[in-house]
Design an enzyme around this catalytic site. Structure first.
Site, short mmCIF file in Angstrom:
data_model
loop_
_atom_site.label_atom_id
_atom_site.label_comp_id
_atom_site.label_asym_id
_atom_site.label_seq_id
_atom_site.Cartn_x
_atom_site.Cartn_y
_atom_site.Cartn_z
N SER A 182 50.27 34.10 110.75
CA SER A 182 50.67 33.81 109.33
C SER A 182 50.95 35.39 108.55
O SER A 182 51.56 35.17 107.26
CB SER A 182 49.70 33.36 108.36
OG SER A 182 48.40 33.76 108.44
N LYS A 218 49.20 41.12 102.29
CA LYS A 218 49.71 39.66 102.16
C LYS A 218 49.44 38.83 101.12
O LYS A 218 48.50 39.28 100.23
CB LYS A 218 48.57 39.27 103.40
CG LYS A 218 48.95 37.82 104.20
CD LYS A 218 48.21 37.60 105.39
CE LYS A 218 48.44 36.29 105.79
NZ LYS A 218 47.71 36.09 107.22
N SER A 252 46.59 35.26 113.21
CA SER A 252 47.55 35.75 112.16
C SER A 252 47.66 37.23 111.79
O SER A 252 48.75 37.47 111.30
CB SER A 252 46.97 35.16 111.01
OG SER A 252 47.28 33.74 110.95
#
Length: 535
Positions: free
Chosen positions: A210, A135, A234
């Site tokens: 996210s 990420k 997330s």
């Protein structure tokens, strides 16, 4: 104040640089691109003829299979890395899931791993030769970690996140970073720098957030395993939107040190990171490898808890959370929960019901924690380029800062809520886990993901949770909208108003299994038992 043009120019230049970083040979020829009307592009790699049979074989394999093939020298780390770089490049062109690509460096690293294996006959570590996507917020020396902000473009990290160093020591190959929402605080992956990531299973739907760049890349086959983060759902939300597996660990098991945060210094509810993959075995394999690396010797916030093999009872006691009292799950999620519960009963497991009496309090607390600084953290990063707030982040623009005294009171409320939740758990004698929706949705059209309560409550109490595809898919004939339901809140009304079974037809439905705090090994073993009973 800089003009509005500044942030737009920076964003456009960053997007152009990302496109340019994709090697020419990995750019899909115009005549082979799927049409815009093709919503599910996960089938495209096989259908297109653009990938060789070997590239398809490699990129359709699980992480655990890849590790065995590389360790036995059946495949080279170089060939594996090249195949995933190419498929990640395709994923980027079709779904906009990446924030950075450094394929040349990855290839050099993979070659070095092959040479080491050839020379010594030994792998570097348990993740030898496995490409792992990261990420955007995982700092890598010399690379940006923009977390969606234009002011953080061309601001390369001076050091690696601790987890990045751990992964390298274990033999993993890093090759790309994935898109996130602004500050990683929206349940869909959209920001003013890179734009919106779409769901490869249906490009009209979100891949969640996210960690939505990760979920899109993995379900497309551009990564065998990725690492995301979770502060309100997330990891679990994007996993559920794409039908893959993830583990949300309790704070203290996986190293979070030296990552970039959207709300730096906010510790009333702690962000954690965890793996995302297509199989539960891969999630377990990764988790054990990280914990076996003894991250508590590097990150002072880690707990010195070695990997503990879990042996759950043959018959489980599971409490089902049918509805949190705030947002009724949409029809396919309710059906998936019912069918899973029935199969578990049939397999001899004991089911009871979970009363969501504390959930509204938990969600209220979470919301107040996120904006306790009056939105100053977000504003400070938007301001240098004149970047506007995205509409999804309006609550940060309108927030009022808490004083220290009020913040301390918020901590007391959180601790009391945690005590009450534990007390409720212990009142169910011998309870192993809670079975719940991961979200009220399977996925949603872009812009419609409004409710994170089913995940967020377990961030506040810091429990271990696995989100898993339960084998149910949305069926437009069966999962008709509920005609006479009474909305429990504005969130509930919005969820059911936007529910479109025609658009969602065929999308996977996920549920989550929740164990108590620091029971990562147990919740993984319990999820395996649930899968055996239901699939």
């Amino acid at each position: 104040m800089p003009s509005k043009q500044d942030w737009e120019k920076i964003a456009a230049a960053k997007r152009a640089a990302l496109a340019e970083s994709i090697p020419t040979e990995f750019r899909i020829p115009q005549d082979q691109l799927p049409p815009e009307s093709q919503l599910n592009v996960t089938t495209w790699p096989k259908e297109s003829g653009w990938f060789t049979p070997k590239e398809l074989e490699i990129t359709e394999s699980t992480a655990s299979q890849i590790l065995k093939k590389v360790a036995s020298k059946t495949w080279s780390a170089e060939h594996v890395t090249a195949a995933f770089c190419k498929r990640a490049a395709a994923a980027q062109q079709l779904t906009n899931c990446l924030s950075d690509a450094f394929f040349d460096e990855a290839m050099q690293h993979a070659k070095a791993l092959d040479e080491h294996l050839q020379r010594t006959g030994q792998t570097v570590g348990p993740l030898h030769g496995l490409p792992i996507s990261l990420k955007d917020n995982f700092n890598i020396r010399g690379k940006d970690s923009t977390v969606g902000f234009t002011s953080l473009v061309n601001d390369p990290a001076g050091y690696n996140a601790t987890l990045v160093d751990v992964l390298e020591k274990l033999g993993a190959v890093r090759y790309c970073k994935t898109n996130v929402p602004t500050a990683m605080m929206i349940a869909e992956s959209v920001n003013n720098t890179f734009g919106r990531t779409v769901n490869p299973l249906n490009r009209k739907l979100t891949s969640g957030g996210s960690s939505g760049g990760e979920s899109a890349l993995i379900v497309f086959g551009g990564s065998p395993l990725g690492v995301g983060t979770d502060i309100g759902g997330s990891l679990r939300i994007p996993a559920a939107c794409t039908g893959i597996f993830t583990l949300r660990p309790s704070a203290g098991r996986f190293p979070t040190q030296r990552c970039r945060s959207g709300l730096a210094g906010q510790e009333a509810v702690q962000s954690v990171n965890g793996p995302m993959a297509k199989t539960l075995d891969d999630i377990t394999m990764y988790s054990k490898a990280i914990i076996d690396a003894q991250p508590w010797k590097l990150d002072p916030k880690m707990l010195p808890i070695p990997w503990r093999s879990a042996e759950p009872p043959k018959k489980l006691k599971i409490a089902v959370l049918w509805n949190d009292g705030i947002c009724l799950p949409t029809p396919p999620v309710t059906r998936a929960l019912k069918e899973t519960a029935e199969k578990l009963k049939k397999a001899g497991h004991h089911l009871t019901e979970w009363d969501p009496k504390l959930h509204q309090t938990a969600i209220d607390l979470l919301g107040r924690m996120f904006v306790a600084d009056g939105g100053k953290s977000v504003e400070a990063v938007l301001a240098p380029t004149g970047e506007p707030y995205r509409p999804e982040m309006q609550q940060y623009a309108e927030a009022t800062e808490l004083g220290v005294h009020d913040m301390w009171k918020l901590h007391l409320e959180r601790s009391e809520l945690q005590r009450q939740y534990l007390e409720q758990w212990m009142s169910h004698e011998g309870l192993d886990a809670i079975l719940a929706p991961t979200t009220p949705y399977s996925s949603v059209p872009h812009g419609d993901f409004k409710y994170v309560g089913y995940t967020g409550v377990y961030n506040v109490v810091d429990y271990s949770a696995v989100s898993f595809p339960c084998g149910v898919a949305v069926d437009k004939e069966i999962d008709r909208p509920v005609a006479d339901y009474k909305p429990q809140s504005d969130f509930c009304r919005a969820a059911h108003d936007s529910y479109n079974p025609e658009l969602l037809h065929g999308m996977p439905v996920s549920l989550q299994l929740i164990a108590q705090r620091l029971e990562e090994e147990k919740v993984l073993a319990l999820t395996d038992m649930v899968l055996q009973a239901t699939q």
